[in-house]
Design an enzyme around this catalytic site. Structure first.
Site, short mmCIF file in Angstrom:
data_model
loop_
_atom_site.label_atom_id
_atom_site.label_comp_id
_atom_site.label_asym_id
_atom_site.label_seq_id
_atom_site.Cartn_x
_atom_site.Cartn_y
_atom_site.Cartn_z
N ASP A 50 -10.46 -5.18 -3.32
CA ASP A 50 -9.90 -4.05 -2.49
C ASP A 50 -10.78 -2.79 -2.31
O ASP A 50 -11.05 -1.98 -3.26
CB ASP A 50 -8.42 -3.61 -2.92
CG ASP A 50 -7.61 -2.77 -1.96
OD1 ASP A 50 -8.12 -2.04 -0.96
OD2 ASP A 50 -6.48 -2.99 -1.99
N SER A 54 0.87 -1.14 -0.15
CA SER A 54 0.15 -0.13 0.10
C SER A 54 0.78 1.38 0.04
O SER A 54 1.43 1.77 -1.00
CB SER A 54 -0.86 0.03 1.27
OG SER A 54 -1.98 0.82 1.06
N HIS A 83 -8.07 -5.44 0.95
CA HIS A 83 -6.80 -4.56 1.19
C HIS A 83 -5.77 -5.26 2.43
O HIS A 83 -5.88 -4.83 3.71
CB HIS A 83 -7.07 -2.97 1.68
CG HIS A 83 -5.92 -2.30 1.65
ND1 HIS A 83 -5.44 -1.58 0.09
CD2 HIS A 83 -5.09 -1.47 2.22
CE1 HIS A 83 -4.36 -1.08 0.33
NE2 HIS A 83 -4.15 -0.91 1.62
#
Length: 250
Positions: free
Chosen positions: A197, A142, A229
């Site tokens: 996600d 991320s 995620h």
């Protein structure tokens, strides 16, 4: 798995004590020493992997420890503590400020560049410790993956590959400008993203890949069904296979 990123505010409050235990609360600019996972045998290669927002390097270090890599040592740094606009200005481990979850949201250009410099220093440290530049993979999850991608292409620092999980390319207008220099365009890149996600959308990941492919033909993009995620066993198998192939002993 525990690597969900951009946590809801209530989770962040509940986890504040954990962050303090790992990070300390004395400075928002100085990082604690990274967690290092030694290789089973003599290290001839290295992975430098940056965690996501609100996390620390410890969780990912445990994951890489489970890989039991033969000749690859893993370095998992901790982000400094910073206020994050997306979470109401709460101070937490963060590589840069996040102001929104859309590709059109304003970006913290200076924060991205500052963290990129930190990553470049970690690369230089591995080289000084005897690891050849072309045998160093940088990566992250991320927000951490965003720093890895930006550093790979914006910094004139040789590396051996990029591992980008559930992430995006920040300041991407710089890279779509053909007059700007881009580096490491010939190294193998593995970009992974969950189809479910809800934070960094799969489409955002695809768009990032489409931009990268215009100047880096060695980039791969893998999608994972029902993955939000976070990470999954299948994704981690692919990550391990990538590392062992890119950084295998000759």
């Amino acid at each position: 798995m525990r690597h969900s990123n951009i946590l809801p505010v209530q989770k962040l409050i509940r986890s504040a004590a954990v962050f303090k235990r790992f990070m300390g609360a004395s400075s928002s600019h100085k990082m604690n020493p990274p967690v290092k996972v030694p290789s089973k045998e003599k290290a001839t290669a290295a992975l430098i992997f940056l965690h996501g927002l609100g996390d620390t390097g410890h969780g990912w270090a445990e994951m890489f420890r489970e890989f039991s890599l033969k000749n690859i040592r893993c370095v998992c740094p901790h982000a400094p503590l910073k206020p994050v606009t997306l979470n109401g200005g709460m101070v937490m481990p963060s590589w840069f400020d996040i102001k929104g979850l859309s590709p059109m949201s304003p970006e913290d250009e200076q924060g991205v560049k500052d963290s990129s410099k930190e990553l470049q220093q970690l690369i230089a440290k591995e080289i000084a410790d005897g690891i050849p530049a072309e045998r160093i993979v940088i990566g992250g999850f991320s927000q951490g993956g965003a720093i890895a991608l930006y550093t790979a292409f914006a910094a004139d620092v040789k590396i051996g590959g990029v591992l980008a999980l559930s992430t995006w390319l920040p300041l991407n207008k710089y890279f779509t400008n053909q007059s700007n220099a881009r580096y490491n365009t010939d190294v193998p890149i593995l970009q992974c993203h969950g189809l479910a996600d809800p934070l960094v959308s799969h489409r955002w990941g695809e768009t990032t890949h489409e931009i990268i492919k215009t100047f880096s033909p060695a980039a791969q993009f893998k999608s994972y069904s029902n993955l939000g995620h976070s990470s999954s066993p299948q994704e981690m198998q692919d990550v391990k296979a990538y590392l062992e192939e890119v950084l295998k002993d000759s």
